[in-house]
Design a protein around this motif. Structure first.
Motif, short mmCIF file in Angstrom:
data_model
loop_
_atom_site.label_atom_id
_atom_site.label_comp_id
_atom_site.label_asym_id
_atom_site.label_seq_id
_atom_site.Cartn_x
_atom_site.Cartn_y
_atom_site.Cartn_z
N GLN A 74 26.59 44.39 18.15
CA GLN A 74 26.03 43.48 17.15
C GLN A 74 25.09 44.23 16.20
OE1 GLN A 74 26.66 40.44 16.31
NE2 GLN A 74 28.08 39.90 17.93
N GLN A 75 24.30 45.16 16.75
CA GLN A 75 23.43 45.97 15.90
C GLN A 75 24.26 46.77 14.90
OE1 GLN A 75 19.87 46.28 15.91
NE2 GLN A 75 20.10 44.38 17.07
N PHE A 76 25.36 47.30 15.38
CA PHE A 76 26.28 48.05 14.50
C PHE A 76 26.83 47.13 13.42
CE2 PHE A 76 30.58 49.34 13.39
CZ PHE A 76 30.42 50.67 13.04
N ASN A 77 27.30 45.95 13.82
CA ASN A 77 27.91 45.03 12.86
C ASN A 77 26.93 44.63 11.76
OD1 ASN A 77 30.33 45.04 14.26
ND2 ASN A 77 29.86 43.20 15.44
N ARG A 78 25.67 44.48 12.12
CA ARG A 78 24.67 44.05 11.14
C ARG A 78 24.49 45.06 10.01
NH1 ARG A 78 19.40 41.67 14.10
NH2 ARG A 78 18.99 40.87 12.01
N LEU A 79 24.81 46.32 10.27
CA LEU A 79 24.70 47.33 9.23
C LEU A 79 25.69 47.09 8.11
CD1 LEU A 79 24.43 50.45 11.56
CD2 LEU A 79 22.55 49.17 10.51
N PHE A 80 26.85 46.55 8.45
CA PHE A 80 27.90 46.33 7.47
C PHE A 80 28.05 44.87 7.09
CE2 PHE A 80 28.83 50.15 9.90
CZ PHE A 80 28.99 51.08 8.87
N VAL A 81 27.57 43.99 7.95
CA VAL A 81 27.61 42.55 7.68
C VAL A 81 26.20 42.02 7.98
CG1 VAL A 81 28.78 40.36 8.12
CG2 VAL A 81 30.01 42.52 8.46
N PRO A 82 25.30 42.06 7.02
CA PRO A 82 23.90 41.69 7.28
C PRO A 82 23.72 40.29 7.84
CG PRO A 82 24.10 42.80 5.16
CD PRO A 82 25.49 42.55 5.64
N GLU A 83 24.69 39.41 7.58
CA GLU A 83 24.57 38.03 8.06
C GLU A 83 24.85 37.89 9.56
OE1 GLU A 83 26.11 38.20 3.83
OE2 GLU A 83 26.64 39.11 5.76
N THR A 84 25.31 38.96 10.20
CA THR A 84 25.62 38.89 11.63
C THR A 84 24.43 38.30 12.41
OG1 THR A 84 27.12 40.77 11.54
CG2 THR A 84 26.22 40.23 13.67
N GLU A 85 24.74 37.31 13.22
CA GLU A 85 23.70 36.56 13.94
C GLU A 85 23.71 36.94 15.42
OE1 GLU A 85 20.74 35.11 14.55
OE2 GLU A 85 21.29 34.14 12.68
N ILE A 86 22.56 37.31 15.96
CA ILE A 86 22.51 37.59 17.39
C ILE A 86 21.49 36.69 18.09
CG2 ILE A 86 23.29 39.97 17.16
CD1 ILE A 86 20.35 40.82 17.63
N ASP A 87 20.91 35.77 17.36
CA ASP A 87 19.92 34.87 17.95
C ASP A 87 20.63 33.64 18.52
OD1 ASP A 87 18.08 32.28 17.30
OD2 ASP A 87 16.88 33.97 18.00
N ALA A 88 20.44 33.39 19.81
CA ALA A 88 21.16 32.32 20.50
C ALA A 88 20.85 30.95 19.91
CB ALA A 88 20.85 32.34 21.99
N GLU A 89 19.58 30.72 19.57
CA GLU A 89 19.19 29.40 19.07
C GLU A 89 19.85 29.10 17.72
OE1 GLU A 89 15.18 26.87 17.81
OE2 GLU A 89 15.00 28.80 18.85
#
Length: 423
Positions: free
Chosen positions: A371-386
């Protein structure tokens, strides 16, 4: 935060006490090319088999055992338009060690030995190791062809994608593999090490200053890297692409590809996730309950999203003579979603299943690193459960109906049994 080490080389640290381990990942990233996937797949095997310091897999295994049973993996894969060569390790978090061994420093040195000091003889990869690993990859590709479910998935990919770079599976192409020599692969390796973007990701309880110092053991030179957008987008075919192949198989394979204009954490992504889960992505889905269970038309029936390439695929195993009936009932399930003809209870249960699946994934350091990797290329990537939970619960019935209506059938691949009646 993604920290620049030098031009084209970056470090991302996710500081967390959630795990008793630390996960280290080094990824080399380049645009996907038709021949690159095969070479990267073979490189993962060759580099993981020996190095100047570790002459064989016994030596590698002994070193891992000495590092308190550290886990190690090297592989190559694709995400949309990007080809990614990945090396990862899992080590015990330092605070759980009784002695003063610097396990993180050892792990980084181990990665450096395998990645930057390969087993090279006279300007080429050690031919003994190269030939063995090439033959192993040949046998693996042959085994995929023998697994007809996997074979049908590969053939559907060839039928659907217009771009040859997207048609080739992660493990590569047999015809391309046959042409690769030890010196040619070594030349490709040198180019990859010198030119790919390097992304290092650490997940765990980590001393950031010490980590930066330890990374001096991975002396990547500066590089100027231009990468395409991660998302592959394909224009529509004017008509559905179809292919029927006849083999002596007991069970026919009917696979379909729909273009779906919804991408990873972009507009309509949550609605598309729910829609696909209703369509064929879970045991509660319409494909599973109506095509497989009630109509007994399929041995299996499911759907999956490739959110980096904007495609939903359907996989079924059927009696070949039932092909037309299966096509009809699959389309009928899509029309049911478009019409809103699904139970509210199933709709809510499907959402909860997606939420629970996501929450479970957050217990994995490997998932968090990706997910950290994905956020570099897709800033909208969400890893917050709530926030993920809120977004899924907010998906309306109407939104799901609209997404189902946007699915456009583009390819049908049918592997037909030779001894069956005409379908």
């Amino acid at each position: 935060m993604n920290q620049k080490i030098t031009d084209g080389v970056y470090l991302n640290i996710l500081q967390t006490n959630q795990f008793k381990t630390v996960r280290l990942t080094v990824q080399l990233i380049a645009p996907v090319t038709a021949d690159g996937m095969t070479r990267r797949s073979l490189l993962a095997s060759v580099l993981g088999a020996s190095s100047q310091a570790y002459r064989d897999q016994v030596a590698i295994a002994n070193e891992l055992q000495a590092m308190y049973g550290a886990g190690f993996n090297m592989n190559a894969y694709r995400q949309g338009n990007l080809a990614i060569f990945s090396i990862s390790m899992r080590i015990v978090s330092p605070q759980y060690l009784r002695d003063t061994i610097d396990l993180q420093e050892q792990a980084i040195a181990f990665i450096g030995q395998l990645l930057l000091h390969p087993d090279v003889v006279d300007g080429q990869f050690n031919p003994v190791i190269f030939n063995r690993e090439k033959e192993n990859l040949v046998r693996y590709i042959e085994s995929v062809a023998d697994d007809k479910q996997s074979y049908a998935a590969v053939e559907l990919r060839k039928l659907y994608f217009k771009d040859a770079t997207q048609q080739i599976p992660n493990y590569g192409d047999a015809a391309d593999l046959a042409t690769i020599t030890p010196d040619e692969l070594y030349a490709y390796y040198q180019s990859m090490i010198a030119n790919d973007r390097v992304q290092m990701t650490f997940v765990g309880n980590i001393d950031e200053a010490k980590t930066v110092a330890d990374l001096a053991q991975l002396p990547f030179a500066p590089r100027n890297v231009e990468l395409p957008t991660i998302f592959y987008q394909q224009s529509l075919y004017p008509q559905v692409q179809t292919k029927t192949e006849v083999q002596t198989v007991q069970q026919g394979k009917l696979n379909m590809a729909y273009q779906m204009p919804a991408y990873f954490y972009q507009a309509d992504y949550y609605a598309t996730m729910v829609m696909n889960a209703l369509f064929g992505g879970t045991p509660l889905s319409l494909l599973f309950t109506n095509v497989r269970e009630k109509a007994s038309l399929a041995y299996y029936a499911s759907s999956a999203i490739d959110a980096f390439r904007g495609v939903i695929t359907v996989q079924t195993g059927i009696e070949s003579r039932q092909k037309d009936r299966v096509l009809e009932i699959i389309e009928a399930q899509r029309q049911r979603i478009i019409a809103g003809d699904f139970e509210q209870a199933v709709f809510e249960q499907t959402k909860l299943a997606l939420i629970n699946q996501f929450k479970s994934s957050l217990d994995s350091a490997a998932y968090l690193g990706q997910q950290q990797f994905n956020r570099l290329f897709v800033p909208e990537t969400e890893i917050d459960a709530e926030r993920f939970t809120q977004a899924i619960l907010a998906v309306s019935k109407q939104a799901v109906q609209e997404q189902a209506a946007k699915m456009q059938l583009q390819a049908i691949y049918f592997l037909k049994g030779v001894d069956t009646d005409e379908a």
